[in-house]
Design a protein around this motif. Structure first.
Motif, mmCIF file in Angstrom:
data_model
loop_
_atom_site.group_PDB
_atom_site.id
_atom_site.type_symbol
_atom_site.label_atom_id
_atom_site.label_comp_id
_atom_site.label_asym_id
_atom_site.label_seq_id
_atom_site.Cartn_x
_atom_site.Cartn_y
_atom_site.Cartn_z
ATOM 1 N N GLN A 68 -9.640 -5.349 -19.662
ATOM 2 C CA GLN A 68 -8.377 -6.000 -19.348
ATOM 3 C C GLN A 68 -7.650 -5.268 -18.223
ATOM 4 O OE1 GLN A 68 -5.640 -6.091 -22.637
ATOM 5 N NE2 GLN A 68 -4.307 -7.546 -21.637
ATOM 6 N N ILE A 69 -7.823 -3.949 -18.172
ATOM 7 C CA ILE A 69 -7.060 -3.132 -17.225
ATOM 8 C C ILE A 69 -8.005 -2.359 -16.307
ATOM 9 C CG2 ILE A 69 -5.450 -1.200 -16.988
ATOM 10 C CD1 ILE A 69 -4.334 -2.088 -19.750
ATOM 11 N N ILE A 70 -7.741 -2.452 -15.019
ATOM 12 C CA ILE A 70 -8.399 -1.607 -14.023
ATOM 13 C C ILE A 70 -7.343 -0.558 -13.658
ATOM 14 C CG2 ILE A 70 -9.538 -1.498 -11.783
ATOM 15 C CD1 ILE A 70 -10.970 -3.377 -13.816
ATOM 16 N N TYR A 71 -7.575 0.680 -14.086
ATOM 17 C CA TYR A 71 -6.612 1.773 -13.946
ATOM 18 C C TYR A 71 -7.044 2.637 -12.767
ATOM 19 C CZ TYR A 71 -3.956 5.915 -15.623
ATOM 20 O OH TYR A 71 -3.110 6.993 -15.757
ATOM 21 N N LEU A 72 -6.247 2.635 -11.702
ATOM 22 C CA LEU A 72 -6.571 3.378 -10.495
ATOM 23 C C LEU A 72 -5.668 4.607 -10.381
ATOM 24 C CD1 LEU A 72 -7.018 0.369 -8.057
ATOM 25 C CD2 LEU A 72 -8.790 1.636 -9.280
ATOM 26 N N VAL A 73 -6.290 5.773 -10.391
ATOM 27 C CA VAL A 73 -5.565 7.037 -10.271
ATOM 28 C C VAL A 73 -5.946 7.615 -8.916
ATOM 29 C CG1 VAL A 73 -5.143 9.285 -11.328
ATOM 30 C CG2 VAL A 73 -5.756 7.327 -12.775
ATOM 31 N N MET A 74 -5.147 7.237 -7.909
ATOM 32 C CA MET A 74 -5.467 7.598 -6.532
ATOM 33 C C MET A 74 -4.199 7.896 -5.761
ATOM 34 S SD MET A 74 -8.307 4.770 -5.700
ATOM 35 C CE MET A 74 -9.780 4.712 -6.712
ATOM 36 N N PRO A 75 -4.282 8.859 -4.857
ATOM 37 C CA PRO A 75 -3.123 9.108 -4.007
ATOM 38 C C PRO A 75 -2.964 7.977 -3.001
ATOM 39 C CG PRO A 75 -4.948 10.507 -3.359
ATOM 40 C CD PRO A 75 -5.390 9.752 -4.580
ATOM 41 N N GLY A 76 -1.816 7.927 -2.382
ATOM 42 C CA GLY A 76 -1.554 6.924 -1.362
ATOM 43 C C GLY A 76 -0.069 6.714 -1.196
ATOM 44 N N GLN A 77 0.283 5.629 -0.566
ATOM 45 C CA GLN A 77 1.679 5.291 -0.332
ATOM 46 C C GLN A 77 1.908 3.851 -0.734
ATOM 47 O OE1 GLN A 77 1.826 6.399 3.778
ATOM 48 N NE2 GLN A 77 2.182 8.540 3.315
ATOM 49 N N GLU A 78 3.028 3.284 -0.329
ATOM 50 C CA GLU A 78 3.473 1.965 -0.760
ATOM 51 C C GLU A 78 2.364 0.928 -0.873
ATOM 52 O OE1 GLU A 78 4.964 3.733 1.686
ATOM 53 O OE2 GLU A 78 6.809 4.274 0.651
ATOM 54 N N ASN A 79 1.695 0.653 0.217
ATOM 55 C CA ASN A 79 0.756 -0.445 0.270
ATOM 56 C C ASN A 79 -0.658 0.034 0.603
ATOM 57 O OD1 ASN A 79 -0.408 -2.966 0.441
ATOM 58 N ND2 ASN A 79 0.490 -3.466 2.424
ATOM 59 N N ASN A 80 -1.000 1.271 0.209
ATOM 60 C CA ASN A 80 -2.330 1.763 0.506
ATOM 61 C C ASN A 80 -2.771 2.825 -0.486
ATOM 62 O OD1 ASN A 80 -1.540 4.434 1.432
ATOM 63 N ND2 ASN A 80 -0.694 3.408 3.215
ATOM 64 N N ILE A 81 -4.059 3.127 -0.445
ATOM 65 C CA ILE A 81 -4.603 4.255 -1.193
ATOM 66 C C ILE A 81 -5.255 5.191 -0.185
ATOM 67 C CG2 ILE A 81 -4.970 2.979 -3.343
ATOM 68 C CD1 ILE A 81 -7.976 2.864 -2.575
ATOM 69 N N CYS A 82 -5.428 6.433 -0.580
ATOM 70 C CA CYS A 82 -6.031 7.419 0.311
ATOM 71 C C CYS A 82 -7.264 8.014 -0.378
ATOM 72 C CB CYS A 82 -5.026 8.518 0.629
ATOM 73 S SG CYS A 82 -5.673 9.771 1.764
ATOM 74 N N LEU A 83 -8.405 7.882 0.293
ATOM 75 C CA LEU A 83 -9.646 8.477 -0.188
ATOM 76 C C LEU A 83 -10.282 9.238 0.960
ATOM 77 C CD1 LEU A 83 -11.119 5.470 -2.183
ATOM 78 C CD2 LEU A 83 -10.253 7.602 -3.140
ATOM 79 N N ASP A 85 -9.133 11.439 2.957
ATOM 80 C CA ASP A 85 -8.232 11.479 4.115
ATOM 81 C C ASP A 85 -8.195 10.186 4.929
ATOM 82 O OD1 ASP A 85 -7.404 14.078 3.513
ATOM 83 O OD2 ASP A 85 -9.042 14.955 4.684
ATOM 84 N N TYR A 86 -8.703 9.092 4.376
ATOM 85 C CA TYR A 86 -8.612 7.788 5.029
ATOM 86 C C TYR A 86 -7.733 6.879 4.190
ATOM 87 C CZ TYR A 86 -12.455 9.158 8.056
ATOM 88 O OH TYR A 86 -13.246 9.809 8.970
ATOM 89 N N TYR A 87 -6.897 6.112 4.850
ATOM 90 C CA TYR A 87 -5.999 5.193 4.159
ATOM 91 C C TYR A 87 -6.557 3.773 4.210
ATOM 92 C CZ TYR A 87 -2.544 8.854 3.815
ATOM 93 O OH TYR A 87 -1.901 10.017 3.494
ATOM 94 N N TYR A 88 -6.493 3.107 3.063
ATOM 95 C CA TYR A 88 -6.964 1.729 2.941
ATOM 96 C C TYR A 88 -5.832 0.898 2.368
ATOM 97 C CZ TYR A 88 -11.356 4.184 3.414
ATOM 98 O OH TYR A 88 -12.359 4.998 3.874
ATOM 99 N N SER A 89 -5.513 -0.195 3.022
ATOM 100 C CA SER A 89 -4.415 -1.038 2.558
ATOM 101 C C SER A 89 -4.857 -1.835 1.336
ATOM 102 C CB SER A 89 -3.958 -1.992 3.670
ATOM 103 O OG SER A 89 -4.928 -3.002 3.863
ATOM 104 N N LEU A 90 -3.874 -2.258 0.564
ATOM 105 C CA LEU A 90 -4.193 -3.088 -0.595
ATOM 106 C C LEU A 90 -4.769 -4.435 -0.161
ATOM 107 C CD1 LEU A 90 -1.369 -2.320 -3.170
ATOM 108 C CD2 LEU A 90 -3.665 -1.391 -3.012
ATOM 109 N N GLU A 91 -4.439 -4.883 1.046
ATOM 110 C CA GLU A 91 -5.048 -6.103 1.583
ATOM 111 C C GLU A 91 -6.556 -5.916 1.758
ATOM 112 O OE1 GLU A 91 -2.260 -4.773 2.976
ATOM 113 O OE2 GLU A 91 -0.773 -6.302 2.536
ATOM 114 N N GLU A 92 -6.958 -4.729 2.273
ATOM 115 C CA GLU A 92 -8.381 -4.433 2.428
ATOM 116 C C GLU A 92 -9.072 -4.367 1.065
ATOM 117 O OE1 GLU A 92 -9.156 -1.519 6.047
ATOM 118 O OE2 GLU A 92 -7.364 -0.910 4.920
ATOM 119 N N ILE A 93 -8.406 -3.741 0.112
ATOM 120 C CA ILE A 93 -8.955 -3.631 -1.247
ATOM 121 C C ILE A 93 -9.100 -5.036 -1.844
ATOM 122 C CG2 ILE A 93 -8.605 -2.697 -3.575
ATOM 123 C CD1 ILE A 93 -9.092 -0.548 -1.376
#
Length: 186
Positions: A68-83, A85-93
Motif C-alpha cells: 500500500q505504501i512506497i516509503y522513500l527515505v532520501m535526501p532532496g529538496q521541495e520537488n526533487n530527490i538527491c542520489l 550528488d545528482y538531483y532528480y525531479s519528481l516529474e522525472e520520477i
C-alpha cells in the motif's frame, strides 16, 4: 490481527556496497514486531538503483498489489530527490513509473522537504496513478519523522480514506504534525 498490506521502503544511501544497519531499517523491524506491519527494505545510491528496485518489486513480486505504501527515505529538496550528488525531479520520477503505482501512497521521510504546487502534485498522481503523495514541509535534522511515519502507516492499515487518515493523524499527534508540517497531496 493479520494485516494484508505491506510497506516497500527504499532508502537512498551514499554507497550500497557498504552494509550499514540504518535507523530506518531498525525502525521497520520495530514496526513489524510491535505493530505487525510487514515491509520490504532496499537501499540504492543511484537513480538506476531506484528504478531497478521498484521495477523488481513491480514485475517480480507477486504480492505487489499488497504494497500500500512506497516509503522513500532520501535526501532532496521541495520537488526533487538527491542520489549520488545528482538531483532528480519528481516529474522525472513520475515518468519513470508511469502508470505503475496505481492506488499506492508514496510517502517521503523528513530527509527532504516535500513542497509541491497543486500542479506538481497532480502531475505526479496522474502520471504514476498513485493514490496520494505525502511527506513533510520541514526538514528537521534533530527529529526523525519515523515515529510519526509509523503512526501514519498504522492508520493507512486501518483506514482507506486519505482525508480520514490525515484527520486522525492530526488528532492523535497534532504537535508533531505541526512541527514537521505533515503534508498529503491526493
Amino acid at each position: 490481527m493479520v494485516y494484508e498490506n505491506f510497506i516497500f521502503c527504499l532508502e537512498g544511501v551514499p554507497d550500497i556496497e557498504t552494509n550499514i544497519d540504518t535507523e530506518t531499517l531498525q525502525n521497520l523491524e520495530h514496526l513489524a514486531f510491535e505493530h505487525q506491519i510487514s515491509s520490504i527494505y532496499k537501499n540504492c545510491d543511484t537513480i538506476e538503483g531506484l528504478e531497478e528496485s521498484l521495477s523488481a518489486l513491480l514485475y517480480d513480486d507477486h504480492h505487489f498489489k499488497d504494497y500500500q505504501i512506497i516509503y522513500l527515505v532520501m535526501p532532496g529538496q521541495e520537488n526533487n530527490i538527491c542520489l549520488h550528488d545528482y538531483y532528480y525531479s519528481l516529474e522525472e520520477i513520475a515518468e519513470l513509473f508511469e502508470g505503475k503505482l496505481k492506488g499506492k501512497i508514496v510517502h517521503f521521510a523528513n530527509k527532504k522537504v516535500l513542497d509541491l504546487t497543486s500542479e506538481e502534485s497532480q502531475y505526479f498522481l496522474d502520471i504514476t496513478g498513485a493514490k496520494a503523495i505525502s511527506g513533510y514541509g520541514i526538514k528537521e535534522y534533530n527529529i526523525s519523522s519515523i515515529h510519526l511515519d509509523k503512526f501514519f502507516f498504522g492508520l493507512c492499515e486501518e483506514l482507506d480514506d486519505v482525508v480520514e487518515i490525515v484527520e486522525e493523524l492530526h488528532q492523535k499527534n497534532y504537535a508533531l504534525c505541526k512541527h514537521l508540517d505533515f503534508r498529503l497531496y491526493y
